[in-house]
Design an enzyme around this catalytic site. Structure first.
Site, PDB file in Angstrom:
ATOM      1  CB  SER A 160      -0.933  -0.033   1.380  1.00  0.00           C
ATOM      2  OG  SER A 160      -1.247   1.323   1.493  1.00  0.00           O
ATOM      3  CE1 TYR A 186      -2.835  -1.437   6.022  1.00  0.00           C
ATOM      4  CE2 TYR A 186      -2.205   0.845   5.438  1.00  0.00           C
ATOM      5  CZ  TYR A 186      -2.811  -0.419   4.895  1.00  0.00           C
ATOM      6  OH  TYR A 186      -3.321  -0.580   3.523  1.00  0.00           O
TER       7      TYR A 186
END
Length: 328
Positions: A160, A186
């Site tokens: 990501s 994350y």
């Protein structure tokens, strides 16, 4: 060994390319693909187009009963049970597949969690790192005999632009001493996805296995379920009726078919033959951006810490230590 440059190849595709655009005219008959997270969002779209192009698609899910209805759109899909946060579940799923004797041509590691409150697995490992990275590391290790058996396979690691939030904190990757931050955790897990692909490619190319990491773009999926409406609104992903959708599309913001395009491109495109270990977006190899660029610009390319060879090798060793597994 020669490394693929982290520079665009100008594939001819772009931000509005869809997964169907990528597979058009491609016959995947005789190919087998496993797609984690293949029952929702990006994974489901990748599963659908690969299956419609002739591939045999296996979708492992933590709750197969819940995934059954979604997979009605995937021709001939096989549904299996797998919990990426449970090492025993990973071993059981991979063991069944390897024992079947089938080759594995495509492995798309798409399942993941994002920005969750602090949680830990049964080993005490921080859950985003454990699920997004360690679970897929173990799965790939256990499926390695089937990947080698293919005589040419690709592993796609869904990273990501959020990798820009954090590199790997090697001194405390599991938040045992430092305060927990859901976005930093994350980002660390997404950097780990990219570094895993880089090192796997270096180690696997001699066996005909190439690996890639992918930023699919910003897409409103179930991945955002742990975010508040206020957080979604700040991202421009909440409309006047309170629905979680983008108010306007940009090159970065994508529909699910557009978001799945780079996953599928990395899995099957002949443009990537002989290449690997690179971070891709918009169905092309991404360019390297300066590490001082702000995290909000992280989607424009890949940060140096997510492509660093020494960090990739160090993460591999750490992953072996944390999982108790050694392969390649």
């Amino acid at each position: 060994m020669e490394q693929t440059p982290q520079t665009p190849i100008y594939s001819g595709f772009g931000a509005r390319t869809t997964a169907e655009d990528i597979v058009r005219g491609t016959d995947l008959s005789g190919k087998t693909a496993i797609i984690t997270g293949g029952y929702s969002g990006l994974g489901l779209e990748a599963a659908r187009v690969l299956a419609e192009a002739g591939a045999k698609v296996i979708v492992p899910a933590r709750s197969p009963d819940k995934a059954q209805a979604a997979l009605a759109s995937v021709p001939g899909a096989e549904l299996e049970e797998l919990d990426l946060a449970d090492p025993a579940s990973i071993d059981q799923f991979a063991g069944r597949f390897v024992e079947s004797g089938r080759p594995l041509h495509i492995l798309i590691n798409s399942a993941g969690i994002m920005a969750i409150p602090e949680q830990r697995d049964e080993r005490g490992y921080e859950l985003q790192f454990a699920t997004n990275h360690l679970g897929h590391f173990q799965l790939t290790a256990r499926l390695w005999p089937a990947l080698k058996r293919a005589g040419g396979a690709r592993v796609v690691s869904v990273s990501s632009g959020g990798h820009a939030f954090s590199g790997i904190h090697f001194e405390d990757p599991l938040y045992r001493q430092r305060p927990y931050s859901k976005w930093e955790a994350y980002g660390q897990s997404k950097t780990a996805n990219a570094l895993f692909a880089a090192e796997l490619d270096q180690r696997g190319k001699a066996y005909g296995v190439r690996a890639f990491s992918v930023h699919p773009g910003s897409i409103v999926t179930g991945l955002s379920r742990h975010l508040s409406d206020e957080e979604m609104e700040a991202m421009g992903a909440l409309d006047e009726q309170g629905q979680r959708v983008f108010s306007e599309m940009t090159e970065e913001r994508k529909t699910i078919p557009e978001g799945a395009a780079t996953l599928v491109w990395c899995a099957i495109s002949p443009q990537l033959d002989g290449k690997g270990g690179v971070y891709c977006l918009n169905a092309d190899i991404a360019h390297l951006v300066h590490e001082d660029s702000s995290a909000s610009q992280g989607t424009a390319g890949v940060r140096p810490w997510a492509t660093d060879g020494q960090a990739a090798a160090r993460l591999w060793s750490l992953s072996e230590q944390l999982t108790g597994l050694s392969f390649l």
